[in-house]
Design an enzyme around this catalytic site. Structure first.
Site, PDB file in Angstrom:
ATOM      1  N   ARG A   1      -3.272   2.645  -9.187  1.00 53.74           N
ATOM      2  CA  ARG A   1      -2.086   2.186  -9.810  1.00 53.74           C
ATOM      3  C   ARG A   1      -2.024   0.713  -9.709  1.00 53.74           C
ATOM      4  O   ARG A   1      -1.440  -0.056 -10.427  1.00 53.74           O
ATOM      5  CB  ARG A   1      -0.700   3.003  -9.236  1.00 53.74           C
ATOM      6  CG  ARG A   1      -0.301   4.211  -9.740  1.00 53.74           C
ATOM      7  CD  ARG A   1       1.095   4.727  -9.366  1.00 53.74           C
ATOM      8  NE  ARG A   1       1.238   5.072  -8.039  1.00 53.74           N
ATOM      9  CZ  ARG A   1       2.110   4.379  -7.339  1.00 53.74           C
ATOM     10  NH1 ARG A   1       2.662   3.573  -7.711  1.00 53.74           N
ATOM     11  NH2 ARG A   1       2.194   4.582  -6.182  1.00 53.74           N
ATOM     12  N   LYS A   2      -2.400   0.211  -8.174  1.00 53.08           N
ATOM     13  CA  LYS A   2      -2.598  -1.324  -8.294  1.00 53.08           C
ATOM     14  C   LYS A   2      -3.567  -2.090  -8.888  1.00 53.08           C
ATOM     15  O   LYS A   2      -3.315  -3.003  -9.516  1.00 53.08           O
ATOM     16  CB  LYS A   2      -2.686  -1.574  -6.738  1.00 53.08           C
ATOM     17  CG  LYS A   2      -1.459  -0.918  -6.069  1.00 53.08           C
ATOM     18  CD  LYS A   2      -0.314  -1.515  -6.010  1.00 53.08           C
ATOM     19  CE  LYS A   2       0.792  -0.860  -5.139  1.00 53.08           C
ATOM     20  NZ  LYS A   2       2.282  -1.531  -5.490  1.00 53.08           N
TER      21      LYS A   2
ATOM     22  N   TRP B   1      11.542   3.940  -9.003  1.00 52.52           N
ATOM     23  CA  TRP B   1      10.864   2.298  -9.087  1.00 52.52           C
ATOM     24  C   TRP B   1       9.318   2.739  -9.674  1.00 52.52           C
ATOM     25  O   TRP B   1       9.095   1.830 -10.605  1.00 52.52           O
ATOM     26  CB  TRP B   1      10.955   1.610  -7.951  1.00 52.52           C
ATOM     27  CG  TRP B   1      12.305   1.489  -7.381  1.00 52.52           C
ATOM     28  CD1 TRP B   1      13.540   1.839  -7.885  1.00 52.52           C
ATOM     29  CD2 TRP B   1      12.570   1.114  -5.962  1.00 52.52           C
ATOM     30  NE1 TRP B   1      14.539   1.715  -7.202  1.00 52.52           N
ATOM     31  CE2 TRP B   1      14.039   1.163  -5.901  1.00 52.52           C
ATOM     32  CE3 TRP B   1      12.026   0.490  -5.128  1.00 52.52           C
ATOM     33  CZ2 TRP B   1      14.816   0.618  -4.950  1.00 52.52           C
ATOM     34  CZ3 TRP B   1      12.521   0.058  -3.896  1.00 52.52           C
ATOM     35  CH2 TRP B   1      13.861  -0.042  -3.833  1.00 52.52           C
TER      36      TRP B   1
ATOM     37  N   ASP C   1      12.733   3.248   5.499  1.00 53.86           N
ATOM     38  CA  ASP C   1      13.128   2.068   6.367  1.00 53.86           C
ATOM     39  C   ASP C   1      14.331   1.814   6.899  1.00 53.86           C
ATOM     40  O   ASP C   1      14.597   1.602   8.009  1.00 53.86           O
ATOM     41  CB  ASP C   1      12.307   0.960   5.626  1.00 53.86           C
ATOM     42  CG  ASP C   1      11.338   0.119   6.399  1.00 53.86           C
ATOM     43  OD1 ASP C   1      11.144   0.479   7.662  1.00 53.86           O
ATOM     44  OD2 ASP C   1      10.617  -0.744   6.141  1.00 53.86           O
TER      45      ASP C   1
ATOM     46  N   ARG D   1       3.518  -3.752  -2.877  1.00 50.99           N
ATOM     47  CA  ARG D   1       2.420  -3.954  -1.995  1.00 50.99           C
ATOM     48  C   ARG D   1       1.113  -4.138  -3.091  1.00 50.99           C
ATOM     49  O   ARG D   1       1.117  -3.754  -3.922  1.00 50.99           O
ATOM     50  CB  ARG D   1       2.259  -2.681  -1.321  1.00 50.99           C
ATOM     51  CG  ARG D   1       3.146  -2.494  -0.285  1.00 50.99           C
ATOM     52  CD  ARG D   1       2.727  -0.974   0.757  1.00 50.99           C
ATOM     53  NE  ARG D   1       2.908   0.125   0.000  1.00 50.99           N
ATOM     54  CZ  ARG D   1       3.264   1.470   0.568  1.00 50.99           C
ATOM     55  NH1 ARG D   1       3.153   1.454   1.841  1.00 50.99           N
ATOM     56  NH2 ARG D   1       3.475   2.518  -0.178  1.00 50.99           N
TER      57      ARG D   1
END
Length: 505
Positions: free
Chosen positions: A95-96, A129, A266, A457
């Site tokens: 995906r990146k 997202w 987180d 990221r």
């Protein structure tokens, strides 16, 4: 006092997310394409990008050059692509790769058809997202090869994120990507124009645009935990807690900002730790609701993901979940499977796969703390020892630590490392690290550091109060090691040798 003074009257901690090249470049491309009414904003963005076109960061340099129309050679783009993919978890790699190709496409850089391979992803398996971002990327890449992968359902999904004056989930990167995906769709002209105006409302004084509108909830929970470790006034601590209870989601979790609906592991885990340390009885209900939200997303492998059930478990989030779940005996049975997951993810050098920080020390300190809640097995003891060994062997000559092995020291990485060093028998490395941190403090008490948090990221973004908070948290971990008989006089900076004497076991 500096961190204490950042707490607002309502209990929230607010600090602006600083401008970033990536969002600034994407906004400029839209302004130049369809924003004739935003000339002044475009001029300011150009000035911002020109100031950052010679950045030491390869990605920023390449993106700024593309946005300014100064061209990027294919080898430079490929190098940037491979650099990005090398710094993300394996499960996000494909995906990146598509995302980076889409970024250059959005900036008007011609990409070889071979570089824009069809990218099929089942978005139903992604959190909201990632799903919206992936739909936008596929539409953008589809146009690049002369097709149009955005069908009616995809257009509806993308357009549903657009509301005048509102950035969906507070995420400007996704917001701008959606506008680029819709810019050529018939009937979407007014949506794109309104969306661009909304984005430009968040233009910073330096002319750039940030990654997100704010990180107020994440900043608040980290500052709360740090102030607790430093013995801050309880009135202030309860003010923070009351604010967190007000913004807790219906499912029991928290998100990085109260403008987002998707909760994350987180924020939720740190909020639990803070509330438990402050008053486990008074905040029992929000704590239990939050822990239920954590358990609900737990993976079958015993680990925990960042977002949503069914998404991949991650080492850093699993460590964070262990630290939160360990506050309650009723979740004791979940700790050992989570620790096994964590141990299985540790790589030979003692580190862990990439998380949500540019610094590998972020996951290391959370994993180190996770190994100390229950009587540890030999496997967990070995994991803890390897973490400590790695940290002790990578301290720079100036006492600080860098984000990666061989990198120059920075304050936030050093703060992460100090949390680990504070638990070691030899006090000298902790003293040396503390000495470095003192050199990074400004007269107002704030700490100088590099961007650290990532989103998406591996793109770093900067919210300075987080460095201040993690530094204070690290010093809070160190304080119990300091002998009460030798407490430093306020305003006097001790040498490393004196601090080492006071921190002896």
């Amino acid at each position: 006092m500096h961190v204490l003074n950042r707490v607002g009257a309502d209990g929230a901690v607010r600090d602006a997310c600083r401008s970033r090249v990536l969002e600034s470049a994407l906004a400029l491309a839209l302004v130049e394409r369809c924003g004739s009414g935003h000339h002044d904003a475009g001029t300011r963005i150009v000035s911002y990008l020109e100031r950052h076109q010679n950045s030491e960061d390869l990605i920023d340099t390449t993106v700024a050059a593309a946005a300014l129309g100064r061209g990027t050679r294919q080898p430079a783009r490929r190098q940037a692509l491979e650099d990005i993919v090398s710094r993300v978890p394996d499960f996000t790699g494909s995906r990146k790769r598509a995302l980076v190709q889409a970024i250059f496409t959005m900036l008007g850089v011609a990409t070889d058809h071979a570089d824009v391979a069809p990218h099929a992803v089942d978005v139903s398996a992604l959190h909201p997202w990632a799903a919206v971002q992936t739909v936008a990327v596929n539409a953008i890449l589809g146009r690049a090869v002369g097709g149009n992968r955005a069908g009616g359902e995809d257009v509806t999904r993308l357009a549903s994120t657009q509301r005048p004056g509102r950035v969906w989930e507070g995420n400007l990167f996704i917001h701008l990507s959606v506008l680029h995906a819709l810019v050529d769709v018939p009937g979407m002209e007014s949506v794109v124009d309104a969306g661009l105006s909304t984005a430009l409302r968040h233009q910073r004084e330096d002319g750039g645009l940030p990654f997100v509108t704010d990180t107020d909830t994440w900043s608040t929970v980290v500052v709360g935990l740090a102030l607790g470790s430093a013995g801050a006034p309880r009135e202030v601590m309860h003010r923070i807690a009351r604010h967190l209870v007000r913004v807790q989601h219906a499912n029991g979790g928290w998100s990085y900002t109260d403008h987002a609906e998707l909760s994350d592991t987180d924020c939720t885990t740190v909020a639990v730790e803070f509330l438990h340390q402050l008053d486990p009885v008074a905040y029992r209900d929000p704590i239990e609701r939050a822990l239920d939200a954590l358990v609900a997303v737990r993976g079958a492998d015993g680990g925990f993901p960042t977002y949503g059930a069914g998404t991949p478990s991650e080492a850093c989030m699993t460590a964070a979940a262990i630290n939160a779940l360990s506050t309650q005996d009723r979740h004791r049975h979940l700790i050992q499977p989570a620790l096994r997951f964590l141990a299985d993810r540790q790589v030979p050098d003692g580190s862990f796969p990439p998380g949500w920080s540019s610094s590998r020390l972020h996951t290391l300190f959370r994993a180190y703390l996770a190994t100390h809640h229950w009587q540890a097995s030999l496997t967990v003891q070995d994991m803890s020892g390897r973490i400590a060994g790695l940290v002790q062997s990578t301290q720079n000559a100036d006492g600080g630590f860098g984000q990666r092995d061989g990198a120059s020291s920075d304050a936030i990485s050093t703060a992460y490392a100090l949390i680990i060093l504070a638990g070691q028998r030899d006090p000298a490395p902790a003293a040396h690290a503390t000495g470095y941190l003192l050199t990074q403090q400004r007269p107002d008490g704030s700490i100088i550091s590099v961007p650290d948090m990532l989103g998406p990221r591996p793109f770093p973004y900067h919210v300075p109060v987080l460095t201040d908070a993690f530094t204070l948290l690290a010093l809070g971990h160190l304080t119990p090691r300091i002998r009460p008989s030798r407490i430093a006089v306020p305003g006097r900076q001790d040498s490393n040798a004196q601090l080492a004497q006071r921190t002896a076991p």
